[in-house]
Design an enzyme around this catalytic site. Structure first.
Site, short mmCIF file in Angstrom:
data_model
loop_
_atom_site.label_atom_id
_atom_site.label_comp_id
_atom_site.label_asym_id
_atom_site.label_seq_id
_atom_site.Cartn_x
_atom_site.Cartn_y
_atom_site.Cartn_z
CB CYS A 141 -0.94 0.00 1.20
SG CYS A 141 -1.67 -1.61 1.49
CG HIS A 159 -6.27 2.58 0.76
ND1 HIS A 159 -5.10 3.07 0.22
CD2 HIS A 159 -5.90 1.56 1.58
CE1 HIS A 159 -4.08 2.37 0.70
NE2 HIS A 159 -4.52 1.45 1.51
CB CYS A 215 -12.30 -0.79 7.11
SG CYS A 215 -12.49 -2.02 8.41
CE LYS A 253 -13.97 5.00 7.92
NZ LYS A 253 -14.83 4.89 6.72
CB ILE A 306 -12.71 -2.04 -2.12
CG1 ILE A 306 -12.56 -3.05 -0.99
CG2 ILE A 306 -12.21 -2.56 -3.46
CD1 ILE A 306 -11.21 -3.62 -0.82
#
Lengths: 385, 130
Positions: free
Chosen positions: A83, A333, A206, A329, A209
């Protein structure tokens, strides 16, 4: 070493972009960056991409993107550090220009994540963990950060509400970023009651996607005026560090040594202390990550990062504004693109173009990009030249 | 899972073999070719103790596809007297009874299977101390 400047930036609104292919995503962002400058010819291109192979079955990323960018025969390099691939691509581009090897370098990042199922994405992302000694036993990325979150909560008494405050703050910032994937306000209660993913982390702890790409144009500072009328943004610090990729192999579950060391290296190179930094984009892949990273970078003592967020110290108007873009967030991402987009937000902030999320008098900015559960981290520091 | 990939890890997964540096005594699980602490390259093979202490755990609700049938399941990190930390599933205990700091025993178990006819991945899991 030569001084290096960022003279152009480009991305698109991120999200679940069914109509856009892997190559179109990248080329769109790259063309936006080129159009932001008077550059006509690129000397070298670095592309951060974690796993085009697992997400869309496409490797050999440098060549396909150079061709579709209309730059056949361009020298192009794909860079991978999970990442942190985007941040690593920026580091490579910085070195390329600083060394005198090339003058005009395009640094990009891209990930097309929504062509696979949720299971497929979980599998692809988990390749950034220790395949035989974490993933074999059922570890997932939310699971690894959940192990860190529980250890942090046990050790420092942090609460569920404090974790949620990070998500609430980043979504408040994302509301003011037109490129953010999730422009929606959250409450602490909504985060607290969202679906459990890996106890104690819930879905709203989290990052999502995301499909997306981002690009920057770098050149020697001495030539910056040829390519842009805006004040050039000089890269004054660049630090990178690795750590064991298996979380259990670290000395502590509640600190991130790769982040701390990368930050120290970047600050030393820039001749700055953390108190000189006016605005920072950090790698908030999970709420707990932003908290521990803010401590590792030296903004707050160990165990105080969670409370600092609750107290507003990391808001746009706080002492250490963190993730004015909405962070991973809210902004999204797309793993290979994230590190590059962090730099774009800092460029907007230093140009005073960040609109409602603008930090007053932002002169020096920092980005912190992270791979896996902290197995790699890249930190950049920039200022208006 | 390719059989060779499974076979390579058997000394660690089946017998809990670790490598102890002959110079500084640091212990590594799995083995390494060079000591992370002192750079020495000779090791003795030792076995990890059976009982460790749970230092953190999570309950995973969204697992990778090969663990779907077991979801939700507990995953933890235990620290062993040799100084080694290991990640594995915590089983044979209700989620509500799992507590950080508790002692757990490491036991030989089936961890995952490669479809109906593929390789069975054996390894270890953490269970309550009998």
């Amino acid at each position: 070493m030569r001084d290096v400047a960022i003279v152009g930036v480009g991305m698109q609104k991120w999200g679940e972009l069914w109509e856009k292919s892997f190559r179109d995503l990248f080329v769109e962002a790259a063309l936006n960056a080129i159009s932001d400058t008077k550059v006509s010819k690129i000397d070298h291109m670095y592309i951060g991409c974690m796993t085009g192979g697992l997400f869309v079955g496409q490797e050999h990323v440098g060549s396909i993107m150079a061709d579709y960018l209309g730059q056949r025969n361009l020298a192009a390099t794909r860079v991978e550090s999970a990442c942190a691939s985007g941040g690593m691509a920026l580091r490579c581009g910085f070195v390329e220009v600083a060394s005198g090897m090339s003058d005009i370098v395009l640094v990009g990042g891209v990930e097309k994540m929504t062509d696979v199922s949720g299971d497929g994405a979980t599998y692809a992302l988990a390749t950034a963990a220790d395949q035989e000694y974490e993933v074999f036993h059922g570890a997932t990325f939310p699971g690894l950060y959940a192990l860190m979150a529980r250890a942090y909560m046990d050790r420092y008494g942090a609460t569920r509400d404090q974790l949620s405050a990070v998500a609430v703050k980043n979504h408040d910032n994302g509301l003011n970023n037109p490129n953010a994937q999730y422009q929606m306000k959250l409450t602490v209660q909504q985060v607290n009651e969202s679906v459990m993913v890996a106890d104690p982390l819930r879905i709203l702890d989290c990052s999502p996607i995301t499909d997306g790409a981002a690009a920057l144009i770098l050149c020697p500072l001495s030539r910056a005026k040829e390519f842009s009328d805006k004040p050039p943004i000089k890269i004054i610090g660049c630090g990178m560090a690795t750590d064991s990729i298996a979380l259990h192999d670290r000395k502590s579950l509640t600190s991130l040594d790769a982040v701390r060391i990368a930050g120290e290296r970047a600050l030393k190179m820039a001749g700055k202390t953390i108190n000189d930094i006016n605005v920072t984009e950090v790698h908030d892949c999970f709420t707990i990550a932003e908290i521990i990273v803010s401590e590792a970078l030296g903004m707050f003592p160990a165990g105080k990062g969670a409370l600092a967020c609750v107290n507003g110290e990391t808001r746009v108007e706080g002492k250490f504004p963190i993730n004015t873009s909405g962070g991973l967030k809210s902004k999204g991402h797309p793993v290979g693109a994230t590190g590059v987009a962090q730099a774009i937000e800092i460029v907007h902030q230093l140009h005073g173009e960040a609109g409602k999320r603008q930090v007053k008098n932002a002169k020096v900015g920092m980005t912190q990009n992270m791979g896996g559960s902290g197995g790699s981290s890249v930190v950049h520091i920039m200022e208006v030249a | 899972m390719f059989p060779a990939r499974v076979a390579r890890e058997m000394p660690h997964r089946y017998r809990l073999e670790a490598a102890k540096c002959r110079n500084c005594g640091a212990v590594f699980f799995p083995h390494r070719l060079i000591c992370r602490e002192c750079g020495h390259r000779e090791f003795d093979t030792i076995n990890i103790s059976a009982i460790g202490k749970l230092i953190s755990y999570t309950i995973i609700h969204t697992p990778a596809s090969q663990f779907k049938d077991e979801s939700p399941f507990a995953l933890g990190i235990c620290e062993f007297p040799e100084g080694v930390k290991i990640t594995a599933q915590v089983v044979d205990i209700a989620a509500a009874d799992i507590k950080t700091g508790m002692s757990l025993q490491i036991e030989f178990r089936r961890v995952q299977t490669d479809g109906h006819a593929g390789v069975i991945g054996y390894g270890y899991k953490f269970v309550p101390v009998i």
